[in-house]
Design an enzyme around this catalytic site. Structure first.
Site, short mmCIF file in Angstrom:
data_model
loop_
_atom_site.label_atom_id
_atom_site.label_comp_id
_atom_site.label_asym_id
_atom_site.label_seq_id
_atom_site.Cartn_x
_atom_site.Cartn_y
_atom_site.Cartn_z
N ASP A 121 0.87 -1.17 0.00
CA ASP A 121 0.00 0.00 0.00
C ASP A 121 0.92 1.23 0.00
O ASP A 121 2.14 1.11 0.08
CB ASP A 121 -0.88 -0.04 1.26
CG ASP A 121 -1.67 1.23 1.46
OD1 ASP A 121 -2.40 1.61 0.53
OD2 ASP A 121 -1.54 1.84 2.53
N LYS A 160 -11.48 6.16 -3.00
CA LYS A 160 -12.00 7.33 -2.29
C LYS A 160 -13.48 7.60 -2.58
O LYS A 160 -14.21 8.07 -1.70
CB LYS A 160 -11.15 8.56 -2.60
CG LYS A 160 -9.69 8.38 -2.20
CD LYS A 160 -9.53 7.79 -0.80
CE LYS A 160 -8.10 7.47 -0.45
NZ LYS A 160 -7.96 6.62 0.73
#
Length: 264
Positions: free
Chosen positions: A8, A49
């Site tokens: 990540d 998002k």
């Protein structure tokens, strides 16, 4: 043998504490008249998002605040407006929060030395990642492959789609030859859904939610308590391994390679 590691970004390799998205979420929602807590934001951190904003808008306290202010619940247009505001804010803050975490370069150089491919998945968009990866490259961190949900028809974490895309690109068929490293429960879910080995990072993680300064100001006992709280969260998500620092990954790789050798 382990053939690839998938990291990540924010909270794992850059941006200790994953602060940039928290700041941007707070600003985008505050502009709409809604106050968010860190816990509101971090519980679904790591998702694409757009999806993450959808999750926040479903929170009971957020719906209550919205209804009080607008006399109705948020709709898709509201979500789009917040998303646009979030994007603008995050693109600004990313320039401030892209410093590599301690141990990242050392770990990356180890992986390169042993011919292990490095890829990344993220909840950021491609536009956001252009800022992050360019700054990381200036500091010497250059993954072989950077993947966003835009590469897989919008199927963000916890979907395994990004990891499966990486496997195809790297021509790796066996998921057990891949390690996924992240700092959120969504990272662990993504890895488990793809069948790869999962590793949760404790220090500097979104789960811990502290800046470097805040963590360093804790006394030794408080630091241990914080670490243990995060470890329990990873364990609840069935992470295969939990480590304090990213460089601890080296020991896991060596352990897994030795285990694979014994099987053969």
């Amino acid at each position: 043998m382990i053939e690839a590691v998938i990291f990540d970004w924010a909270g794992t390799t850059v941006d200790y504490g994953s602060l940039a998205p928290v700041v941007a979420f707070k600003k985008a929602f505050k502009d709409a008249g809604i106050e968010l807590s860190d816990d509101d934001i971090r519980q679904d951190m790591g998702m694409a998002k757009w999806d993450h904003i959808g999750k926040i808008l479903e929170l009971e306290d957020v719906k209550r605040q919205w209804e009080l202010k607008y006399s109705e619940l948020p709709n898709d247009e509201d979500r789009k407006k917040i998303y646009e505001g979030f994007q603008q804010s995050l693109l600004h803050y990313l320039r401030e929060y892209t410093e590599l975490k301690s141990g990242v370069l050392k770990t990356f150089n180890y992986l390169k030395e042993y011919g292990i491919k490095v890829a990344t998945t993220t909840g950021y968009t491609a536009e956001m990642m252009n800022i992050v990866k360019d700054k990381a490259a200036e500091d010497g961190y250059t993954p072989d492959l950077v993947v966003t949900s835009e590469d897989v028809d919008g199927m963000g974490r916890p979907s395994p789609a990004m990891i499966q895309f990486i496997m195809r690109k790297f021509n790796i068929n066996d998921p057990k030859k891949i390690i996924k490293v992240g700092d959120t429960l969504v990272d662990i879910e993504e890895g488990r859904n793809a069948g790869v080995t999962t590793v949760g990072i404790v220090e500097g993680s979104s789960l811990m939610g502290l800046s470097q300064v805040e963590f360093d100001e804790l006394d030794n006992e408080e630091q241990i308590t914080k670490r243990n709280e995060v470890k329990r969260e990873y364990e609840s998500a069935n992470a295969d391994f939990v480590v304090d620092s990213i460089f601890d990954l080296v020991q896991i790789i060596e352990y897994l390679n030795e285990s694979m050798d014994k099987k053969w």
